[in-house]
Motif scaffolding. Structure first.
Motif, mmCIF file in Angstrom:
data_model
loop_
_atom_site.group_PDB
_atom_site.id
_atom_site.type_symbol
_atom_site.label_atom_id
_atom_site.label_comp_id
_atom_site.label_asym_id
_atom_site.label_seq_id
_atom_site.Cartn_x
_atom_site.Cartn_y
_atom_site.Cartn_z
ATOM 1 N N VAL A 532 0.805 -1.113 0.049
ATOM 2 C CA VAL A 532 -0.190 -0.028 -0.108
ATOM 3 C C VAL A 532 0.776 1.213 -0.098
ATOM 4 N N LEU A 533 1.980 1.263 0.905
ATOM 5 C CA LEU A 533 2.802 2.373 0.914
ATOM 6 C C LEU A 533 3.438 2.460 -0.599
ATOM 7 N N LYS A 534 4.058 1.533 -1.075
ATOM 8 C CA LYS A 534 4.590 1.738 -2.482
ATOM 9 C C LYS A 534 3.461 2.269 -3.688
ATOM 10 N N ASN A 535 2.461 1.725 -3.569
ATOM 11 C CA ASN A 535 1.146 2.334 -4.582
ATOM 12 C C ASN A 535 0.833 3.651 -4.250
ATOM 13 N N THR A 536 0.561 4.012 -2.944
ATOM 14 C CA THR A 536 0.257 5.405 -2.615
ATOM 15 C C THR A 536 1.588 6.366 -3.072
ATOM 16 N N ALA A 537 2.795 5.959 -2.792
ATOM 17 C CA ALA A 537 4.140 6.891 -3.160
ATOM 18 C C ALA A 537 3.786 7.064 -4.732
ATOM 19 N N LEU A 538 3.684 5.959 -5.339
ATOM 20 C CA LEU A 538 3.534 5.991 -7.203
ATOM 21 C C LEU A 538 2.555 7.123 -7.394
ATOM 22 N N LYS A 539 1.380 7.137 -6.620
ATOM 23 C CA LYS A 539 0.191 8.132 -7.347
ATOM 24 C C LYS A 539 0.590 9.271 -6.863
ATOM 25 N N VAL A 540 1.209 9.611 -5.575
ATOM 26 C CA VAL A 540 1.467 11.170 -5.004
ATOM 27 C C VAL A 540 2.519 11.497 -5.996
ATOM 28 N N ALA A 541 3.902 10.694 -6.538
ATOM 29 C CA ALA A 541 4.736 11.310 -6.989
ATOM 30 C C ALA A 541 4.665 11.889 -8.505
ATOM 31 N N VAL A 542 3.343 11.469 -9.070
ATOM 32 C CA VAL A 542 3.067 12.126 -10.356
ATOM 33 C C VAL A 542 2.258 13.400 -10.290
ATOM 34 N N ARG A 543 1.982 13.632 -8.926
ATOM 35 C CA ARG A 543 1.213 14.996 -8.591
ATOM 36 C C ARG A 543 2.409 16.100 -8.351
ATOM 37 N N ASP A 544 1.865 17.382 -8.628
ATOM 38 C CA ASP A 544 2.882 18.482 -8.424
ATOM 39 C C ASP A 544 3.003 18.933 -6.637
ATOM 40 N N ASP A 545 2.174 18.691 -6.108
ATOM 41 C CA ASP A 545 2.131 19.102 -4.338
ATOM 42 C C ASP A 545 2.916 18.095 -3.648
ATOM 43 N N GLU A 546 3.019 16.811 -3.925
ATOM 44 C CA GLU A 546 3.675 15.971 -3.374
ATOM 45 C C GLU A 546 3.450 15.921 -1.804
ATOM 46 N N ILE A 547 2.097 16.093 -1.649
ATOM 47 C CA ILE A 547 1.472 16.087 -0.036
ATOM 48 C C ILE A 547 0.809 14.706 -0.071
ATOM 49 N N PHE A 548 1.068 13.700 1.154
ATOM 50 C CA PHE A 548 0.625 12.542 1.339
ATOM 51 C C PHE A 548 -0.693 12.884 2.124
ATOM 52 N N THR A 549 -1.994 12.295 1.708
ATOM 53 C CA THR A 549 -2.915 12.585 2.507
ATOM 54 C C THR A 549 -3.551 11.236 2.960
#
Length: 574
Positions: A532-549
């Motif tokens: 889950v951590l890996k998949n969440t990081a991949l999702k956030v990495a493509v965004r500009d804000d790089e903020i994990f929610t």
């Protein structure tokens, strides 16, 4: 013969011979008496006669000077005259000064040569680069001899002379090492284990024993500690250098056997561990890097194993307290006191850790990771085998494959002089109950394969870990042959929270309302949390804000739980 005449005619302190010798004034007086006696035609004298003549017999004054005789014997300037008609215990003579009193002594060939030529054959080496490791060891063993002489000397004056030579030779060795282009294994060991000067001397003294083939004089605690101590207070303090928890023991450089002494007491006899000793004696063949490369090559050639280099130890894994307790008890086999007790009881008859372990439980609960981390704590590599590859469509080949696993493992251990952990992953078909009917060829093959596996487990030496998702069908014969059967359950809330905190990178940024405690409420296995951590990081990495929610994580958690199809879906570790 001018040195002899000078020695006999003049005062001891003003003679040229005295300036050449590592002896005190009283020891020189003994040598002068023996020299005069030798010139007068008497080659040997009793110690009683010598001491009485030199120091007088009033008030038993001569008894105070037995140390001088012992020092001269240890220095090699006099020797004991052996009586072929009398049986004497040489070890007892070495340990008892009083037993020297009626021994016959004479000048040694070494001292006679010094008298004749005025040359002492202890010239320090020139400062040049070492051509090989044996030349280096020759210098270090000479240094150990100086430390021995200082320990055996009771004369402060003599000790000061020896200290000067120790200092000079130590500096010479240091400079020669700097000039040398070849790698010197002993120096690498010193650096890797951060040994101080006292620890180096003890290590070198034991190494000298290994090369000389002797097993008494330099393995005793008192001798080893005494060599690096200058006073009784230092001796007491320096005993810690060879106690449990000391650098020499915890680093694995030095070990000891507890042996029954001549007077019935238990004493410790120290030695250098075999792997370390081999790396020094055969620096090109047995260094750790070469061994690892050899294991890597042999595993690759075997085509059945995978070599794993553990990166985390058992303290890096979030474990149920009961599992941690069992694994810690296995690690206790490294404790010298535990080994000594097991040897004394006859339960453990060889060095090294022996443990046959089953890790069982649902997939994703950390069985494989724990096995690899345990190997790291044991300072071992891991040779892994995927048991799903064992079956063959050809008659008899599956049974041969079982033998091949263990035969190849033994060959790797014997050739590389190492003993990696053998990890049998997904060993369900090995461990399941044998088929009672055995009516068809498949059932016969299955039973025969298991019989061979039972035989190999019975004779296995080392650490073997088998993992399985099922224990309900475990054959009772296997249960008896495994030392530990450890169940891995899905983590509870506290354990999930600890895993989340362990795997969450410190460098990422969270929304202000983020709560890691909310994530821990979802019933995930350790492997699922990592996924889950890996998949969440991949999702956030493509965004500009790089903020994990929290929402990012919850979406990936729901996706993982849906894709797992409930508890029947097996989720493996990454």
């Amino acid at each position: 013969m001018k040195y002899i005449v000078d020695f006999l005619k003049n005062d001891v302190e003003s003679s040229e011979i005295y300036t050449l010798l590592d002896v005190g004034i009283n020891e020189a007086k003994v040598l002068k008496f023996l020299t005069q006696s030798y010139i007068d035609g008497i080659s040997s004298n009793s110690v009683y006669t010598v001491l009485g003549a030199v120091f007088g017999e009033d008030g038993y004054e001569y008894l105070k000077h037995l140390d001088e005789i012992k020092n001269l014997l240890d220095s090699g300037y006099i020797s004991k005259n052996v009586n072929i008609f009398k049986t004497e215990n040489v070890k007892n003579l070495k340990g008892s000064k009083l037993s020297l009193l009626h021994a016959e002594v004479e000048l040694s060939e070494l001292f006679l040569s010094i008298l004749e030529n005025g040359i002492v054959d202890t010239k320090l080496p020139n400062i040049t680069e070492y051509s090989d490791h044996l030349e280096y060891l020759q210098d270090q063993f000479l240094l150990v001899e100086f430390y021995q002489k200082r320990f055996n000397s009771s004369s402060l004056e003599n000790q000061a002379k020896i200290d000067a030579k120790i200092s000079e030779l130590t500096d010479t060795i240091r400079e020669r090492v700097k000039l040398s282009k070849i790698p010197i294994t002993v120096e690498q060991i010193f650096k890797a284990n951060s040994l101080d000067e006292r620890e180096k001397v003890i290590f070198l003294a034991l190494l000298k024993e290994e090369y000389s083939g002797e097993y008494d004089s330099l393995r005793d605690t008192n001798m080893l500690v005494g060599m690096v101590s200058r006073s009784d207070i230092e001796r007491i303090k320096n005993r810690a250098l060879l106690e449990e928890g000391s650098n020499l023991l915890t680093s694995g450089l030095v070990d000891y056997d507890e042996v029954l002494g001549t007077l019935g007491g238990i004493t410790k006899s120290y030695f250098i561990n075999e792997e370390i000793l081999q790396s020094i004696m055969h620096p090109q063949k047995n260094d750790k890097k070469s061994k690892k490369l050899l294991v890597e090559s042999m595993v690759k050639d075997s085509e059945i194993f995978e070599l794993i280099e553990p990166q985390t130890d058992i303290n890096d894994v979030v474990l149920n307290p009961k599992i941690k307790e069992v694994l810690d008890s296995i690690l206790k086999q490294l404790d010298k006191k535990v080994i000594a007790k097991l040897n004394n009881w006859g339960i453990k008859t060889r060095r090294g850790i022996d443990a046959k372990i089953i890790f069982y439980g649902p997939a994703g609960t950390g069985k494989t990771m724990s096995a690899i981390s345990l190997a790291k704590s044991l300072k071992k590599q891991v040779i892994s085998f995927d048991c799903s590859k064992i079956l063959s469509k050809y008659v008899g080949e599956s049974e041969q494959n079982v033998r091949k696993i263990f035969d190849t493992y033994k060959m790797i251990c014997e050739t590389s002089k190492t003993q990696p952990v053998l990890l049998l992953n997904e060993a369900d078909q090995f461990l399941s109950s044998r088929l009672e009917s055995g009516a068809n060829s498949v059932e016969k093959m299955h039973n025969q394969m298991q019989n061979i596996f039972l035989e190999q487990i019975e004779n296995f030496q080392g650490v073997l870990i088998a993992t399985t998702n099922f224990l309900q069908s475990l054959d009772s014969a296997f249960s008896r042959r495994f030392d530990f059967k450890i169940e891995f359950k899905k983590p509870n809330y506290d354990e999930r929270l600890a895993i989340w905190r362990r795997v969450m990178p410190e460098s990422i940024s969270f929304e202000s309302s983020f709560s890691i405690e909310e994530l821990a409420k979802f019933e995930l296995s350790g492997a699922q949390i990592v996924l889950v951590l890996k998949n969440t990081a991949l999702k956030v990495a493509v965004r500009d804000d790089e903020i994990f929610t929290l929402k990012d994580f919850e979406e990936e958690i729901k996706r993982e739980l849906i894709s797992s199809f409930g508890d029947d879906k097996k989720v493996g570790l990454l």
